[in-house]
Scaffold this motif. Sequence first.
Motif, PDB file in Angstrom:
ATOM      1  N   TRP A 127       0.839  -1.189   0.000  1.00 62.53           N
ATOM      2  CA  TRP A 127       0.000   0.000   0.000  1.00 62.53           C
ATOM      3  C   TRP A 127       0.882   1.251   0.000  1.00 62.53           C
ATOM      4  CZ3 TRP A 127       0.357  -3.616   3.906  1.00 62.53           C
ATOM      5  CH2 TRP A 127       1.108  -3.230   5.024  1.00 62.53           C
ATOM      6  N   ILE A 128       0.237   2.408  -0.001  1.00 59.75           N
ATOM      7  CA  ILE A 128       0.929   3.680   0.142  1.00 59.75           C
ATOM      8  C   ILE A 128       0.499   4.301   1.462  1.00 59.75           C
ATOM      9  CG2 ILE A 128       1.024   6.052  -0.702  1.00 59.75           C
ATOM     10  CD1 ILE A 128       1.010   5.036  -3.489  1.00 59.75           C
ATOM     11  N   ASP A 129       1.450   4.796   2.193  1.00 60.73           N
ATOM     12  CA  ASP A 129       1.155   5.459   3.465  1.00 60.73           C
ATOM     13  C   ASP A 129       2.079   6.661   3.578  1.00 60.73           C
ATOM     14  OD1 ASP A 129       0.079   6.053   5.876  1.00 60.73           O
ATOM     15  OD2 ASP A 129       1.115   4.494   7.003  1.00 60.73           O
ATOM     16  N   PHE A 130       1.506   7.840   3.496  1.00 60.88           N
ATOM     17  CA  PHE A 130       2.324   9.040   3.561  1.00 60.88           C
ATOM     18  C   PHE A 130       2.764   9.319   5.002  1.00 60.88           C
ATOM     19  CE2 PHE A 130      -0.369   9.634  -0.217  1.00 60.88           C
ATOM     20  CZ  PHE A 130       0.630   9.805  -1.158  1.00 60.88           C
ATOM     21  N   PRO A 131       3.880  10.001   5.177  1.00 61.32           N
ATOM     22  CA  PRO A 131       4.351  10.316   6.543  1.00 61.32           C
ATOM     23  C   PRO A 131       3.290  11.051   7.342  1.00 61.32           C
ATOM     24  CG  PRO A 131       6.042  10.855   4.920  1.00 61.32           C
ATOM     25  CD  PRO A 131       4.802  10.522   4.147  1.00 61.32           C
ATOM     26  N   ARG A 132       3.038  10.565   8.543  1.00 57.92           N
ATOM     27  CA  ARG A 132       2.014  11.149   9.414  1.00 57.92           C
ATOM     28  C   ARG A 132       2.338  10.767  10.849  1.00 57.92           C
ATOM     29  NH1 ARG A 132      -1.565   6.798  10.350  1.00 57.92           N
ATOM     30  NH2 ARG A 132      -1.186   5.064   8.897  1.00 57.92           N
ATOM     31  N   GLU A 133       1.625  11.390  11.739  1.00 56.18           N
ATOM     32  CA  GLU A 133       1.881  11.140  13.157  1.00 56.18           C
ATOM     33  C   GLU A 133       1.628   9.684  13.516  1.00 56.18           C
ATOM     34  OE1 GLU A 133       0.566  12.926  17.568  1.00 56.18           O
ATOM     35  OE2 GLU A 133      -0.385  13.659  15.729  1.00 56.18           O
TER      36      GLU A 133
END
Length: 300
Positions: A127-133
Amino acid sequence: CLPIDDGGIGFDYRLGMGLPDMWIRTVKEKQDEQWDIGKMWGDMCLRRPGENTVAYVESHDQALVGDKTMMFRLADAAMYTDMSKSTHTPVIDRAVALHKMIRLFTLAGGGEGYLNFMGNEFGHPEWIDFPREGNGWSFHYCRRQWSLKENDLLKYQWLNDFDEDMVKLTKENKIFSQRMGDLRLLKDKEKVIVFSRKGLLFAFNFHPNMSQTDILVPVHDNAEYTVALSSDDKKYGGQELVAHMAYPTKVFNGQEYVEIYLPARTAVVLKEKKLPKRPAPAEAPKEAKKKPAVKKASGK
């Protein structure tokens, strides 16, 4: 998507959001033998007249963290172990075959535009997971691994090459200038469907194990068809059972047909070359009417 003067907002296209949902339900909830080909075609045609639709197999809902891409639904963990070109298992062979067919079916039949999403053209496994908390501002899943499709040893290359060629073929033939595909043949029990669009004949056999020989597809004109694309070609990971040859039409009871062979889980695109119209069959000569015999009256 209607013009502002007609009460719309003026966008040129709408997203065919029902198509990804249809594919998820089909793959997730039904065995291959239960696929409803007629309903799948109906969903492809379910769009408003006068409004252009962008068709797609998966979008951010599937490609972002929290769900699965179509390839991951088809192959699951086998994507990490069985994607070598030398490896063949029922799971991975099915996944590769259907990934190609599903994308071509959607591109050719689902709208007036087509959307690829974040590496799914080559079946990216993650999957794609963008930088986040929530992930510690990690960049680990914030990329597409193009090295997978560039690796000559892996099947990701097959998927990407097929995707590139199907997009190129449909662009060259400007299929979206014809708004809807023209359904030519639907055999739901056999999982076979054939439709035409802008001089291309798109033929699909979704059946898991039953190949179809001598399929007669009704067409409009005397023509010759050649294979422009086959998901069963070796360069896409197939067995090359479909012959690249000329397929002339035949006439039965006044109707033109092209006769084709479709292996199980295979999609074939045939390009039409129109030929001069056949001469009308000569009428049988009419029998001359016989004059009734004149009886001579008796003199008695």
